[in-house]
Design a protein around this motif. Structure first.
Motif, PDB file in Angstrom:
ATOM      1  N   GLN A 149       0.835  -1.197   0.000  1.00 24.26           N
ATOM      2  CA  GLN A 149       0.000   0.000   0.000  1.00 24.26           C
ATOM      3  C   GLN A 149       0.870   1.248   0.000  1.00 24.26           C
ATOM      4  OE1 GLN A 149      -2.792  -0.032   3.287  1.00 24.26           O
ATOM      5  NE2 GLN A 149      -4.282  -1.174   2.081  1.00 24.26           N
ATOM      6  N   ARG A 150       0.271   2.307  -0.515  1.00 18.86           N
ATOM      7  CA  ARG A 150       0.904   3.615  -0.407  1.00 18.86           C
ATOM      8  C   ARG A 150       0.286   4.364   0.767  1.00 18.86           C
ATOM      9  NH1 ARG A 150       1.596   6.040  -6.557  1.00 18.86           N
ATOM     10  NH2 ARG A 150       2.852   4.331  -7.399  1.00 18.86           N
ATOM     11  N   THR A 153      -3.452   5.181   0.122  1.00 15.75           N
ATOM     12  CA  THR A 153      -4.294   4.159  -0.499  1.00 15.75           C
ATOM     13  C   THR A 153      -5.679   4.111   0.144  1.00 15.75           C
ATOM     14  OG1 THR A 153      -2.401   2.782  -1.118  1.00 15.75           O
ATOM     15  CG2 THR A 153      -4.545   1.706  -0.973  1.00 15.75           C
ATOM     16  N   GLU A 157      -9.255   5.165  -1.606  1.00 19.11           N
ATOM     17  CA  GLU A 157     -10.337   4.195  -1.723  1.00 19.11           C
ATOM     18  C   GLU A 157     -11.621   4.716  -1.101  1.00 19.11           C
ATOM     19  OE1 GLU A 157      -8.770   0.703   0.081  1.00 19.11           O
ATOM     20  OE2 GLU A 157      -7.645   0.068  -1.708  1.00 19.11           O
ATOM     21  N   SER A 242      -2.854  11.424  -4.811  1.00 20.44           N
ATOM     22  CA  SER A 242      -2.015  10.650  -5.745  1.00 20.44           C
ATOM     23  C   SER A 242      -0.682  11.342  -5.985  1.00 20.44           C
ATOM     24  CB  SER A 242      -2.743  10.445  -7.071  1.00 20.44           C
ATOM     25  OG  SER A 242      -3.925   9.704  -6.893  1.00 20.44           O
ATOM     26  N   ASP A 245       1.529  10.706  -3.033  1.00 21.27           N
ATOM     27  CA  ASP A 245       2.100   9.356  -3.093  1.00 21.27           C
ATOM     28  C   ASP A 245       3.244   9.285  -4.095  1.00 21.27           C
ATOM     29  OD1 ASP A 245       0.598   8.109  -1.145  1.00 21.27           O
ATOM     30  OD2 ASP A 245      -0.985   7.472  -2.519  1.00 21.27           O
TER      31      ASP A 245
END
Length: 292
Positions: A149-150, A153, A157, A242, A245
């Motif tokens: 996972q980042r 994440t 989600e 994002s 990340d």
């Protein structure tokens, strides 16, 4: 006679204190003139120097002489920064420094777009003062890799799931319109019912149930009206998460390239003072001959 002797002793003591201060300042001056950064660090914090560099106790008691230069720390820091930042550039090639005021430096992680302000460099004490929030993000990002996972994440989600529900509300508009039409017909039918007094409670209950269903559908209609705006806001949130990340991935790869893993990175940070001053020992031997 006794008073004269006491006065003479006091004068001797004061003279010695002044001499110690003058000796300290002259030693500091000589170290600067000879470019002996190691000696300057020793003079700034003799106890730490002996403990961490020489691995022994200081050979004399602490006399607070370093306080003599407290008010010129910014100038000392500015002077010492050249060699220190040059050294750091080889060990931490992904850190960049900005002197935002005399002797005070910001640390930036990376030279890529959206690089982060990662904390400050304390030149006097040879240590990083990382931003706690940003540092914890990096630490957590490494830890989450074992779970594939980042950092964001779970957040992405959750936001995506919210957008899916909003889209379902929009897609279900025809179905809701049909349900509302049927419920209105039922409401008309209910209102036209003639019932005996003992049946009136049942009719009222049915009417209230229909009204409650219509109210719920109206609430869903209102949410659907705002859904496109909320979905756009969620898309923006996901984009920000994002990007973060992606930046964290750049940072993690930079640390791996230089230190193999996060644990070695932290170990180097902890020993930075001793490592740096030990690197200066050979350069400074014999440069300043004033006795310690």
């Amino acid at each position: 006679m006794e008073n004269q002797e006491q006065q003479a002793n006091a004068a001797d003591a004061l003279t010695q204190v002044i001499a110690n201060k003058l000796d300290y300042l002259s030693t500091m001056q000589a170290a600067v003139q000879h470019g002996d950064d190691r000696k300057i660090y020793e003079l700034l914090d003799q106890v730490r120097y002996y403990q961490e560099v020489k691995k022994t106790r200081a050979n004399r008691s602490v006399d607070h002489l370093a306080e003599l230069v407290d008010n010129i720390h910014p100038q000392i820091s500015h002077y010492l920064s050249d060699n220190l930042i040059d050294y750091l550039g080889h060990i931490y090639p992904f850190f960049y420094y900005e002197e935002f005021t005399t002797g005070m430096f910001h640390i930036y992680f990376g030279n890529w777009w959206d690089r982060r302000l990662f904390g400050d460099l304390d030149v006097i004490n040879v240590r990083f003062e990382f931003d706690k929030t940003e540092y914890q993000k990096l630490r957590d990002s490494f830890a989450l890799e074992s779970q594939n996972q980042r950092l964001n994440t779970a957040k992405i989600e959750a936001v995506s799931a919210e957008s899916e529900k909003l889209q379902e509300l929009v897609n279900a508009q025809p179905k809701r319109d049909n349900e509302k039409a049927q419920l209105r017909d039922q409401l008309k039918e209910n209102s036209g019912k003639s019932s005996m007094p003992w049946e009136s409670g049942k009719v009222k209950g049915e009417r209230q149930e229909i009204i409650d269903q219509l109210t719920q559908l109206a609430d869903e209609d209102e949410k659907a009206l705002n859904a496109h705006k909320l979905i756009k806001e969620n898309d923006d949130k996901i984009l920000v998460l994002s990007k973060e990340d992606t930046i964290l991935n750049y940072e993690k790869q930079s640390i791996r390239d230089a230190f193999d893993d996060f644990e070695h990175f932290e170990a180097h940070n902890a020993s930075l003072y001793a490592d740096y001053l030990n690197s200066l020992l050979g350069k400074s031997e014999g440069e300043v001959t004033v006795d310690d």
